[in-house]
Design an enzyme around this catalytic site. Structure first.
Site, PDB file in Angstrom:
ATOM      1  CB  THR A 135      27.333  -8.312  -1.473  1.00  0.00           C
ATOM      2  OG1 THR A 135      27.164  -7.035  -0.843  1.00  0.00           O
ATOM      3  CG2 THR A 135      27.615  -8.147  -2.954  1.00  0.00           C
ATOM      4  CG  ASP A 136      24.304  -6.401   2.912  1.00  0.00           C
ATOM      5  OD1 ASP A 136      25.473  -6.151   2.570  1.00  0.00           O
ATOM      6  OD2 ASP A 136      23.468  -5.525   3.183  1.00  0.00           O
TER       7      ASP A 136
HETATM    8  N1  ASP Z   1      22.994  -3.960   0.870  1.00  0.00           N
HETATM    9  C1  ASP Z   1      23.189  -4.530  -0.448  1.00  0.00           C
HETATM   10  C2  ASP Z   1      22.410  -5.834  -0.536  1.00  0.00           C
HETATM   11  O1  ASP Z   1      22.835  -6.814   0.023  1.00  0.00           O
HETATM   12  C3  ASP Z   1      24.634  -4.766  -0.655  1.00  0.00           C
HETATM   13  C4  ASP Z   1      25.040  -5.317  -1.979  1.00  0.00           C
HETATM   14  O2  ASP Z   1      24.281  -5.856  -2.740  1.00  0.00           O
HETATM   15  O3  ASP Z   1      26.248  -5.202  -2.258  1.00  0.00           O
HETATM   16  O4  ASP Z   1      21.404  -5.866  -1.195  1.00  0.00           O
END
Ligand code: ASP
Length: 324
Positions: free
Chosen positions: A89-90
């Site tokens: 999500t990042d």
């Molecule tokens: N740090 C993770 C990523 O972006 C966060 C997520 O996937 O929610 O891989």
């Protein structure tokens, strides 16, 4: 039989807590996730393709291009009615926006992920993937470009941004809200997004800088980018599109060196415009050749500039791209 292709790339949706570290790391959970989701879906064949399993801070321009290649390959298969990309999500909004501006295809493309990993209570991976499948199956999703589906909401790739570090309700379209919701596996659309400009290109220029303005900042960092052969600079300026006056000579130097400088605001919503006429105000910046990036966040303008410069677009073509 019609099919939906799920391209797995990693992120929290594919992570578990490592007992030694006590922290989440990529884990081989694709089969478990896909089996759970497939048990819930009728009438369409779901085919998964894991291209890598990496956290999204590890996604760079080369990985984005690989994702795009896989999406286009899947879209071109006749039985495909939609493609889903699972992603951390990042940087999810960047990859989603990249797919949106560089792919011209009416079949739905949905990017999704999870905020809670598979070791946590309330893991949202299967829920978000199931909602993404419902979105691909909905005829109204055709022609909407790349969508982001999280927490039972459908967002346009251009509008959506991650707003909270922890909450499952983190993805928002702060200016105009989501396009629709998913309720009981049914997608209900409430508004449509105007079509966005495209730059269909299969490569990206990585040396594009992104710089956030703050009180008292000087031009040295801009000089660094000029001296280190950067090909474009995105400035997240203050408010309506103004910068501390000591940065102006370096901004002008970048433009004189044929480095496009695109300006947006560090405010989370709203366009930039030449409303202010003082030193460092938007009026001066546009008069020396700064390009108006509109209301997009800097990280998306950077992706667009990476594509536009790779496509050899000139300043007026870049300016045209950012006009709505
Ligand atoms: N740090 C993770 C990523 O972006 C966060 C997520 O996937 O929610 O891989």
């Amino acid at each position: 039989m019609k099919k939906i292709v799920v391209i797995l790339t990693g992120g929290t949706i594919a992570m578990k807590i490592d007992p030694t570290l006590g922290a989440a790391i990529p884990s081989p959970i694709a089969d478990e996730l896909m089996n759970n989701v497939k048990a819930h879906i009728k009438g369409v064949y779901i085919e998964e393709r894991e291209i890598f399993n990496i956290p999204s801070p590890h996604v760079d321009h080369e990985k984005m291009i690989l994702i795009r290649d896989e999406v286009i390959k899947a879209l071109n298969e006749e039985e495909t009615i939609g493609v889903i990309v699972t992603h951390g999500t990042d940087t999810l909004e960047e990859t989603a926006y990249y797919l949106d501006i560089t792919i011209d295809n009416k079949k739905p493309i949905v990017v999704t992920g999870a905020m809670r990993n598979a070791s946590e209570l309330g893991y949202d991976g299967a829920l978000n993937l199931t909602a993404s499948i419902a979105t691909c199956l909905n005829e109204e999703s055709v022609g909407l470009g790349t969508l982001v589906v999280m927490n039972n909401e459908v967002h346009s790739a251009a509008q959506v941004t991650k707003t909270n570090t922890l909450s499952v309700n983190t993805f928002k379209s702060p200016e105009f809200g989501p396009l629709g919701i998913i309720d009981n596996d049914e997608v209900l659309y409430y508004r449509r997004e105007r079509s966005i400009n495209k730059c269909i290109i299969d490569c990206l220029e990585p040396k594009i800088a992104l710089l956030k303005m703050a009180s008292g900042i000087e031009g040295d960092i801009i000089d660094f980018y000029i001296d280190n052969n950067y090909k474009g600079i995105v400035i997240e300026a203050l408010g309506r599109g103004n910068v501390p006056p000591k940065t102006v000579p370096s901004i002008k130097r970048a433009i004189d060196n044929k480095i496009p400088v695109v300006m947006v605001s560090r405010c989370s919503t709203g366009r930039v415009l030449g409303s202010y006429g003082y030193k460092g105000g938007g009026r001066e910046l546009f008069s020396i050749g700064v390009i108006n990036g509109g209301a997009l966040p800097g990280q998306k303008v950077r992706i667009a500039l990476m594509a536009l410069i790779a496509a050899n677009k000139n300043n007026s073509e870049i300016e045209e791209f950012f006009k709505i």
